[in-house]
Design a protein around this motif. Structure first.
Motif, PDB file in Angstrom:
ATOM      1  N   THR A  88       3.247  16.422  14.514  1.00 52.04           N
ATOM      2  CA  THR A  88       2.273  15.758  13.608  1.00 52.04           C
ATOM      3  C   THR A  88       2.809  15.078  12.691  1.00 52.04           C
ATOM      4  O   THR A  88       3.426  15.573  11.832  1.00 52.04           O
ATOM      5  CB  THR A  88       1.232  16.915  13.193  1.00 52.04           C
ATOM      6  OG1 THR A  88       0.444  17.487  14.368  1.00 52.04           O
ATOM      7  CG2 THR A  88       0.268  16.163  12.434  1.00 52.04           C
ATOM      8  N   ILE A  89       2.562  13.873  12.533  1.00 54.81           N
ATOM      9  CA  ILE A  89       3.117  12.895  11.395  1.00 54.81           C
ATOM     10  C   ILE A  89       2.113  12.185  10.896  1.00 54.81           C
ATOM     11  O   ILE A  89       1.069  12.042  11.016  1.00 54.81           O
ATOM     12  CB  ILE A  89       4.116  11.795  12.244  1.00 54.81           C
ATOM     13  CG1 ILE A  89       3.414  10.802  12.991  1.00 54.81           C
ATOM     14  CG2 ILE A  89       5.303  12.601  12.967  1.00 54.81           C
ATOM     15  CD1 ILE A  89       4.369   9.819  13.370  1.00 54.81           C
ATOM     16  N   THR A  90       2.407  12.246   9.469  1.00 50.38           N
ATOM     17  CA  THR A  90       1.523  11.106   8.687  1.00 50.38           C
ATOM     18  C   THR A  90       1.775   9.721   8.442  1.00 50.38           C
ATOM     19  O   THR A  90       3.182   9.377   8.403  1.00 50.38           O
ATOM     20  CB  THR A  90       1.552  11.620   7.041  1.00 50.38           C
ATOM     21  OG1 THR A  90       1.175  13.306   7.178  1.00 50.38           O
ATOM     22  CG2 THR A  90       0.624  10.887   6.156  1.00 50.38           C
ATOM     23  N   VAL A  91       0.627   8.903   8.803  1.00 46.76           N
ATOM     24  CA  VAL A  91       0.959   7.479   8.867  1.00 46.76           C
ATOM     25  C   VAL A  91       0.215   6.667   7.751  1.00 46.76           C
ATOM     26  O   VAL A  91      -0.851   7.012   7.644  1.00 46.76           O
ATOM     27  CB  VAL A  91       0.836   6.986  10.445  1.00 46.76           C
ATOM     28  CG1 VAL A  91       0.828   5.451  10.370  1.00 46.76           C
ATOM     29  CG2 VAL A  91       1.220   7.917  11.450  1.00 46.76           C
ATOM     30  N   ASP A  92       0.997   5.929   7.364  1.00 47.75           N
ATOM     31  CA  ASP A  92       0.253   4.988   6.118  1.00 47.75           C
ATOM     32  C   ASP A  92       0.314   3.520   6.799  1.00 47.75           C
ATOM     33  O   ASP A  92       1.242   2.930   7.049  1.00 47.75           O
ATOM     34  CB  ASP A  92       1.203   4.877   4.812  1.00 47.75           C
ATOM     35  CG  ASP A  92       1.118   6.202   4.022  1.00 47.75           C
ATOM     36  OD1 ASP A  92       0.021   6.722   4.105  1.00 47.75           O
ATOM     37  OD2 ASP A  92       1.964   6.446   3.494  1.00 47.75           O
ATOM     38  N   THR A  93      -1.115   3.010   7.091  1.00 48.38           N
ATOM     39  CA  THR A  93      -1.201   1.846   7.564  1.00 48.38           C
ATOM     40  C   THR A  93      -2.417   1.206   7.144  1.00 48.38           C
ATOM     41  O   THR A  93      -2.949   1.354   5.996  1.00 48.38           O
ATOM     42  CB  THR A  93      -1.103   1.917   9.130  1.00 48.38           C
ATOM     43  OG1 THR A  93      -1.339   0.888   9.648  1.00 48.38           O
ATOM     44  CG2 THR A  93      -2.315   3.043   9.643  1.00 48.38           C
ATOM     45  N   GLN A  94      -2.866   0.140   7.896  1.00 48.66           N
ATOM     46  CA  GLN A  94      -4.237  -0.392   7.593  1.00 48.66           C
ATOM     47  C   GLN A  94      -5.334  -0.377   8.800  1.00 48.66           C
ATOM     48  O   GLN A  94      -4.853  -0.299   9.787  1.00 48.66           O
ATOM     49  CB  GLN A  94      -3.977  -1.854   7.016  1.00 48.66           C
ATOM     50  CG  GLN A  94      -3.152  -2.107   6.214  1.00 48.66           C
ATOM     51  CD  GLN A  94      -2.805  -3.615   5.783  1.00 48.66           C
ATOM     52  OE1 GLN A  94      -2.575  -4.254   6.857  1.00 48.66           O
ATOM     53  NE2 GLN A  94      -3.186  -4.088   4.771  1.00 48.66           N
ATOM     54  N   GLU A  95      -6.575  -0.282   8.413  1.00 50.23           N
ATOM     55  CA  GLU A  95      -7.503  -0.157   9.311  1.00 50.23           C
ATOM     56  C   GLU A  95      -8.644  -1.259   9.025  1.00 50.23           C
ATOM     57  O   GLU A  95      -8.849  -1.688   8.151  1.00 50.23           O
ATOM     58  CB  GLU A  95      -8.262   1.318   9.354  1.00 50.23           C
ATOM     59  CG  GLU A  95      -9.103   1.574   8.334  1.00 50.23           C
ATOM     60  CD  GLU A  95      -9.687   2.763   8.485  1.00 50.23           C
ATOM     61  OE1 GLU A  95      -9.495   3.297   9.760  1.00 50.23           O
ATOM     62  OE2 GLU A  95     -10.500   3.298   7.524  1.00 50.23           O
ATOM     63  N   ALA A  96      -9.396  -1.583  10.359  1.00 55.07           N
ATOM     64  CA  ALA A  96     -10.220  -2.608   9.831  1.00 55.07           C
ATOM     65  C   ALA A  96     -11.391  -2.224   9.020  1.00 55.07           C
ATOM     66  O   ALA A  96     -11.886  -1.028   9.003  1.00 55.07           O
ATOM     67  CB  ALA A  96     -10.985  -3.080  11.371  1.00 55.07           C
ATOM     68  N   CYS A  97     -11.896  -2.927   8.141  1.00 56.84           N
ATOM     69  CA  CYS A  97     -12.942  -2.622   7.260  1.00 56.84           C
ATOM     70  C   CYS A  97     -14.155  -2.356   7.583  1.00 56.84           C
ATOM     71  O   CYS A  97     -14.647  -3.027   8.902  1.00 56.84           O
ATOM     72  CB  CYS A  97     -13.143  -3.856   5.949  1.00 56.84           C
ATOM     73  SG  CYS A  97     -14.431  -3.596   4.948  1.00 56.84           S
ATOM     74  N   GLU A  98     -14.803  -1.188   7.622  1.00 58.27           N
ATOM     75  CA  GLU A  98     -15.943  -0.938   8.281  1.00 58.27           C
ATOM     76  C   GLU A  98     -17.248  -1.608   8.044  1.00 58.27           C
ATOM     77  O   GLU A  98     -18.114  -1.959   8.906  1.00 58.27           O
ATOM     78  CB  GLU A  98     -16.271   0.710   8.139  1.00 58.27           C
ATOM     79  CG  GLU A  98     -15.524   1.695   8.747  1.00 58.27           C
ATOM     80  CD  GLU A  98     -15.691   2.873   8.423  1.00 58.27           C
ATOM     81  OE1 GLU A  98     -16.713   3.424   7.755  1.00 58.27           O
ATOM     82  OE2 GLU A  98     -15.029   3.866   8.970  1.00 58.27           O
ATOM     83  N   SER A  99     -17.084  -2.001   6.541  1.00 61.83           N
ATOM     84  CA  SER A  99     -18.198  -2.985   6.184  1.00 61.83           C
ATOM     85  C   SER A  99     -18.516  -4.201   7.117  1.00 61.83           C
ATOM     86  O   SER A  99     -19.725  -4.649   7.223  1.00 61.83           O
ATOM     87  CB  SER A  99     -18.149  -3.162   4.837  1.00 61.83           C
ATOM     88  OG  SER A  99     -19.277  -3.787   4.308  1.00 61.83           O
ATOM     89  N   CYS A 100     -17.405  -4.895   7.291  1.00 64.83           N
ATOM     90  CA  CYS A 100     -17.487  -6.080   7.729  1.00 64.83           C
ATOM     91  C   CYS A 100     -16.892  -6.305   9.075  1.00 64.83           C
ATOM     92  O   CYS A 100     -16.696  -7.295   9.889  1.00 64.83           O
ATOM     93  CB  CYS A 100     -16.668  -7.503   6.886  1.00 64.83           C
ATOM     94  SG  CYS A 100     -14.860  -6.992   6.576  1.00 64.83           S
ATOM     95  N   GLY A 101     -16.296  -5.120   9.792  1.00 66.48           N
ATOM     96  CA  GLY A 101     -15.729  -5.170  11.263  1.00 66.48           C
ATOM     97  C   GLY A 101     -14.358  -5.898  11.129  1.00 66.48           C
ATOM     98  O   GLY A 101     -14.104  -6.086  12.278  1.00 66.48           O
TER      99      GLY A 101
END
Length: 370
Positions: free
Chosen positions: A139-152
């Motif tokens: 199990t590793i910890t990942v710092d990344t980016q995800e699509a904003c839920e508010s605007c998709g």
């Protein structure tokens, strides 16, 4: 907007990827819209930091940025001949701004999808020799980016857009690359041909927000030191429903205190007493596969190799398993009593040259002193 991405993140041009990541996280946390409601300056700094990280976190785009500097936005994409770029280049000769024949060969992704595909991310972590032999799940910890839920991931409030003024709604612009003119995705609208009427309140138009998550990674048995695992779609999220980037994990196998790997074999030393070497014996040792009883033949010589079949490594994507190779190291007492010395002297006097291996260099040497 600042034209120097290094200054934006407060780092030097020689900064490592870890330093870039830490600097971005610090800026993103400081200027995140949730912490700075209605602050236009913080909003701009958040967008600058996100853009800087997007460029500098990828070695290819970073190299282009270092080479072209302020002209990077115009030159971005001119040197990477992916499917979308091939469409851009050939479109400039045939006058087309849409999909080309190359879409059929490269999976049908549009230029906008190529432009907005999520960033690939990479990292490394260490595993034990046992993990590499038998396989495991980490199990590793990942710092990344995800699509904003508010605007998709679109960056637009209520997903409302207007025509891009930079490209007139075409999504592409003509740029100079040496003596050539070619089309490349418009940097102002990321190739969409439109821009948000109003920026999303949550991501302030970036379309992406920082994300820290845990990910289970399956380590296959037989994996070697230096192997890179590709986890498709586990990188940063793409914008505007474009595909995610990939994750590349570089595996490092830690040094074992007893054994080392050579191909599909495990190799190590087995220390035995000089009396066991002379008389023979059976000894039990700890191996990676558990306890093994090893037969020491009478007359075993220093540096003889004892092979234990099937106790090595099963090669990756194979059923073939190597062996355990043990090199004999003979132990000599550092101190003996007077009585023991008498026994050793007696043994010495009773042994003749015929008791040693004639073909052995040390056997020949011993005959010189018998």
């Amino acid at each position: 907007m600042s034209s120097n991405h290094y200054d934006t993140l407060g780092i030097t041009k020689n900064a490592s990827q870890d330093e870039i990541k830490k600097a971005y996280r610090k800026k993103a946390m400081k200027y995140h819209p949730d912490k700075n409601q209605g602050d236009a300056v913080a909003e701009e700094k958040f967008k600058e930091a996100s853009k800087a990280y997007q460029v500098l976190s990828d070695e290819k785009t970073r190299a282009q940025y270092d080479q072209y500097g302020d002209s990077f936005e115009k030159m971005q994409g001119a040197g990477n001949f992916s499917a979308g770029d091939m469409n851009d280049i050939f479109g400039s000769f045939f006058g087309g701004g849409g999909a080309s024949v190359f879409d059929g060969f490269f999976g049908g992704h549009s230029r906008t999808q190529t432009q907005n595909k999520g960033q690939d991310i990479e990292g490394s972590f260490a595993i034990t020799l046992e993990d590499s032999v038998f396989g495991t799940t980490k199990t590793i910890t990942v710092d990344t980016q995800e699509a904003c839920e508010s605007c998709g991931g679109s960056g637009a409030k209520a997903n409302k857009f207007k025509q891009c003024t930079g490209c007139g709604g075409r999504g592409v612009r003509m740029v100079a690359a040496g003596p050539f003119q070619m089309e490349t995705a418009c940097s102002q609208c990321d190739g969409r041909g439109s821009i948000p009427e109003s920026a999303c309140n949550k991501c302030r138009g970036a379309g992406l927000i920082p994300k820290t998550s845990k990910l289970e990674v399956k380590i296959p048995k037989g994996i070697e030191d230096g192997t890179t695992l590709r986890l498709a779609g586990k990188g940063a999220a793409g914008r505007n429903n474009a595909p995610n980037g990939d994750m590349f994990l570089h595996i490092r196998v830690e040094r074992h205190k007893t054994f080392r790997r050579e191909g599909q074999n495990l190799v190590g030393d087995i220390p035995i007493t000089f009396t066991d070497a002379i008389l023979g014996n059976k000894i039990t040792i700890d191996t990676i596969h558990g306890k093994e009883t090893i037969t020491i033949k009478a007359g075993t010589q220093p540096d003889d190799v004892i092979r234990v079949r099937g106790k090595g490594v099963t090669m990756l994507r194979s059923k073939a398993t190597g062996d355990l190779l043990l090199t004999v190291k003979i132990l000599i007492p550092s101190k003996i009593s007077s009585e023991e010395k008498v026994h050793v002297e007696s043994l010495k006097n009773s042994l003749g040259a015929q008791n040693y291996k004639a073909s052995s260099f040390w056997g020949r040497m011993s005959s010189m002193f018998s």
